[in-house]
Write a protein that holds these residues in place. Structure first.
Motif, PDB file in Angstrom:
ATOM      1  N   LEU A 163     -27.082  14.563 -14.794  1.00  0.00           N
ATOM      2  CA  LEU A 163     -26.960  14.135 -13.404  1.00  0.00           C
ATOM      3  C   LEU A 163     -28.064  13.142 -13.070  1.00  0.00           C
ATOM      4  CD1 LEU A 163     -26.833  17.563 -13.633  1.00  0.00           C
ATOM      5  CD2 LEU A 163     -25.742  17.202 -11.421  1.00  0.00           C
ATOM      6  N   TYR A 219     -30.195  11.729  -9.690  1.00  0.00           N
ATOM      7  CA  TYR A 219     -30.539  11.947  -8.293  1.00  0.00           C
ATOM      8  C   TYR A 219     -31.422  10.804  -7.825  1.00  0.00           C
ATOM      9  CZ  TYR A 219     -28.858  16.780  -8.347  1.00  0.00           C
ATOM     10  OH  TYR A 219     -28.071  17.916  -8.413  1.00  0.00           O
ATOM     11  N   LYS A 251     -34.256   9.810  -4.791  1.00  0.00           N
ATOM     12  CA  LYS A 251     -35.139  10.489  -3.844  1.00  0.00           C
ATOM     13  C   LYS A 251     -35.972   9.491  -3.051  1.00  0.00           C
ATOM     14  CE  LYS A 251     -38.510  14.214  -3.461  1.00  0.00           C
ATOM     15  NZ  LYS A 251     -39.335  13.474  -2.497  1.00  0.00           N
ATOM     16  N   GLY A 253     -35.366  15.435   0.258  1.00  0.00           N
ATOM     17  CA  GLY A 253     -34.928  16.072  -0.970  1.00  0.00           C
ATOM     18  C   GLY A 253     -34.143  15.108  -1.847  1.00  0.00           C
ATOM     19  N   PRO A 254     -34.009  15.419  -3.137  1.00  0.00           N
ATOM     20  CA  PRO A 254     -33.196  14.566  -4.023  1.00  0.00           C
ATOM     21  C   PRO A 254     -31.747  14.558  -3.550  1.00  0.00           C
ATOM     22  CG  PRO A 254     -34.522  16.138  -5.288  1.00  0.00           C
ATOM     23  CD  PRO A 254     -34.622  16.549  -3.863  1.00  0.00           C
ATOM     24  N   PHE A 263     -27.868  13.773  -4.689  1.00  0.00           N
ATOM     25  CA  PHE A 263     -27.021  13.625  -5.870  1.00  0.00           C
ATOM     26  C   PHE A 263     -26.315  12.271  -5.845  1.00  0.00           C
ATOM     27  CE2 PHE A 263     -24.236  14.390  -9.247  1.00  0.00           C
ATOM     28  CZ  PHE A 263     -22.957  14.061  -8.850  1.00  0.00           C
ATOM     29  N   SER A 319     -22.802  11.979 -12.007  1.00  0.00           N
ATOM     30  CA  SER A 319     -23.015  12.879 -13.133  1.00  0.00           C
ATOM     31  C   SER A 319     -22.070  12.530 -14.272  1.00  0.00           C
ATOM     32  CB  SER A 319     -22.782  14.322 -12.684  1.00  0.00           C
ATOM     33  OG  SER A 319     -21.459  14.477 -12.188  1.00  0.00           O
ATOM     34  N   VAL A 326     -37.022   6.650  -5.798  1.00  0.00           N
ATOM     35  CA  VAL A 326     -37.329   7.215  -7.118  1.00  0.00           C
ATOM     36  C   VAL A 326     -36.047   7.850  -7.651  1.00  0.00           C
ATOM     37  CG1 VAL A 326     -38.728   8.831  -8.444  1.00  0.00           C
ATOM     38  CG2 VAL A 326     -39.726   7.632  -6.483  1.00  0.00           C
ATOM     39  N   PHE A 342     -34.206  10.234 -10.481  1.00  0.00           N
ATOM     40  CA  PHE A 342     -34.448  11.305 -11.429  1.00  0.00           C
ATOM     41  C   PHE A 342     -33.194  11.558 -12.255  1.00  0.00           C
ATOM     42  CE2 PHE A 342     -38.549  12.940 -10.186  1.00  0.00           C
ATOM     43  CZ  PHE A 342     -38.685  12.536  -8.871  1.00  0.00           C
ATOM     44  N   LEU A 353     -31.502  23.044 -13.521  1.00  0.00           N
ATOM     45  CA  LEU A 353     -31.613  21.648 -13.914  1.00  0.00           C
ATOM     46  C   LEU A 353     -32.997  21.403 -14.498  1.00  0.00           C
ATOM     47  CD1 LEU A 353     -29.929  19.844 -10.881  1.00  0.00           C
ATOM     48  CD2 LEU A 353     -28.922  20.448 -13.091  1.00  0.00           C
ATOM     49  N   PHE A 397     -35.450  18.385 -15.072  1.00  0.00           N
ATOM     50  CA  PHE A 397     -35.620  17.043 -14.540  1.00  0.00           C
ATOM     51  C   PHE A 397     -36.543  16.199 -15.404  1.00  0.00           C
ATOM     52  CE2 PHE A 397     -33.708  16.808 -10.345  1.00  0.00           C
ATOM     53  CZ  PHE A 397     -33.459  18.137 -10.053  1.00  0.00           C
ATOM     54  N   THR A 407     -39.240  12.825 -15.188  1.00  0.00           N
ATOM     55  CA  THR A 407     -40.365  12.587 -14.287  1.00  0.00           C
ATOM     56  C   THR A 407     -40.118  11.450 -13.304  1.00  0.00           C
ATOM     57  OG1 THR A 407     -41.364  11.287 -16.039  1.00  0.00           O
ATOM     58  CG2 THR A 407     -42.144  13.553 -15.785  1.00  0.00           C
ATOM     59  N   GLY A 408     -38.949  10.846 -13.380  1.00  0.00           N
ATOM     60  CA  GLY A 408     -38.576   9.867 -12.370  1.00  0.00           C
ATOM     61  C   GLY A 408     -38.966   8.440 -12.707  1.00  0.00           C
ATOM     62  N   TYR A 425     -36.794  25.222  -6.526  1.00  0.00           N
ATOM     63  CA  TYR A 425     -37.598  24.401  -7.416  1.00  0.00           C
ATOM     64  C   TYR A 425     -38.933  24.116  -6.737  1.00  0.00           C
ATOM     65  CZ  TYR A 425     -33.255  23.315  -9.938  1.00  0.00           C
ATOM     66  OH  TYR A 425     -32.079  23.393 -10.655  1.00  0.00           O
ATOM     67  N   ASN A 455     -43.854  13.915  -9.256  1.00  0.00           N
ATOM     68  CA  ASN A 455     -42.573  13.725  -9.905  1.00  0.00           C
ATOM     69  C   ASN A 455     -42.181  14.807 -10.889  1.00  0.00           C
ATOM     70  OD1 ASN A 455     -42.171  11.440  -8.444  1.00  0.00           O
ATOM     71  ND2 ASN A 455     -42.712  10.031 -10.079  1.00  0.00           N
ATOM     72  N   PHE A 494     -38.345  22.998  -3.020  1.00  0.00           N
ATOM     73  CA  PHE A 494     -36.987  22.568  -2.703  1.00  0.00           C
ATOM     74  C   PHE A 494     -35.999  23.697  -2.982  1.00  0.00           C
ATOM     75  CE2 PHE A 494     -37.519  18.191  -1.666  1.00  0.00           C
ATOM     76  CZ  PHE A 494     -38.584  17.732  -2.417  1.00  0.00           C
ATOM     77  N   GLY A 553     -32.044  20.571  -0.301  1.00  0.00           N
ATOM     78  CA  GLY A 553     -32.567  20.495   1.051  1.00  0.00           C
ATOM     79  C   GLY A 553     -33.738  19.530   1.113  1.00  0.00           C
TER      80      GLY A 553
END
Lengths: 111, 114
Positions: free
Chosen positions: A34, A36, A38, A43-44, A46, A49, A87, A89, A99, A101, A103-104, B35, B41, B91, B106
């Protein structure tokens, strides 16, 4: 051990051009990926995907490519717009629902 | 609701105090995830729920962290005796089912421990 890596911390692209964000992973058991987006203090969100049984998924200006043999995926945004500055992710899932993730990558789209 | 709601937006606690964070998932979503984003990050998975049942708690520091999702109430994440290293953005995310992988996040709760 970082299972999902985004090696470029930042990317700068001119408006109208293509943005390509990259992501590498080490765990071959991941079966879903996926992306995301941000913004600061939010929040991230979506974006798009892809299942591991596919190699491409497209949604409007966003396309995700998956190369399983290279354990690599990329997000293409074309044409890039200033509102895309954020950013990004990459995240992976191996049917455990949590998930993992990267580091963006901070994308800046300039006029 | 149509979005994941988190309260409060910001929380400041002295070291050793308790902190409690709340999350209301999207209506109809069965799964809830927490999370922790410590450095800017890096997201760390803490715990997930399927309805009111703990689904995966492998990320939880069990000594001081606890979480619940009770019927007809917001989910909660509680930290007893906060430490400076608990300062982070927490989060909450929800997803519809196990077959649908997309998680919706959120806006987060920023916890500052002083």
């Amino acid at each position: 051990d970082q299972q999902v890596k985004q090696n470029s911390p930042s990317l700068s692209v001119q408006e109208g051009r293509i943005s390509i964000l990259n992501c590498d992973y080490t765990n071959s058991m991941f079966d879903y990926f996926l992306w995301y987006k941000k913004y600061p203090a939010e929040g991230p969100t979506f974006l798009i995907s892809i299942s591991s049984i596919k190699d491409k998924n497209e949604d409007g200006r966003f396309t995700v490519f998956l190369n399983k043999s290279a354990k690599h995926l990329s997000l293409h945004i074309v044409p890039s717009q200033p509102g895309d500055s954020a950013v990004y992710f990459c995240a992976a899932d191996r049917n455990t629902d949590k998930l993992i993730f990267g580091t963006g990558t901070r994308l800046q789209v300039f006029p | 609701g149509e979005e994941v709601a988190q309260t409060p937006k910001h929380l400041v606690r002295g070291e050793g105090q308790k902190a409690k964070l709340y999350c209301a998932p999207i209506k109809g979503h069965s799964y809830v995830f927490w999370y922790q984003q410590v450095l800017k990050n890096e997201f760390k998975f803490l715990i997930s729920f399927q309805n009111e049942n703990v689904f995966d708690e492998t990320g939880m520091p069990k000594e001081r962290f606890s979480a619940k999702c009770l019927p007809n109430s917001p989910c909660s994440l509680e930290i007893q005796a906060t430490k400076l290293e608990d300062s982070a953005v927490y989060f909450c995310a929800s997803s519809q089912s196990r077959e649908i992988y997309e998680q919706y996040f959120g806006p987060g709760t920023r916890l500052t421990v002083t």
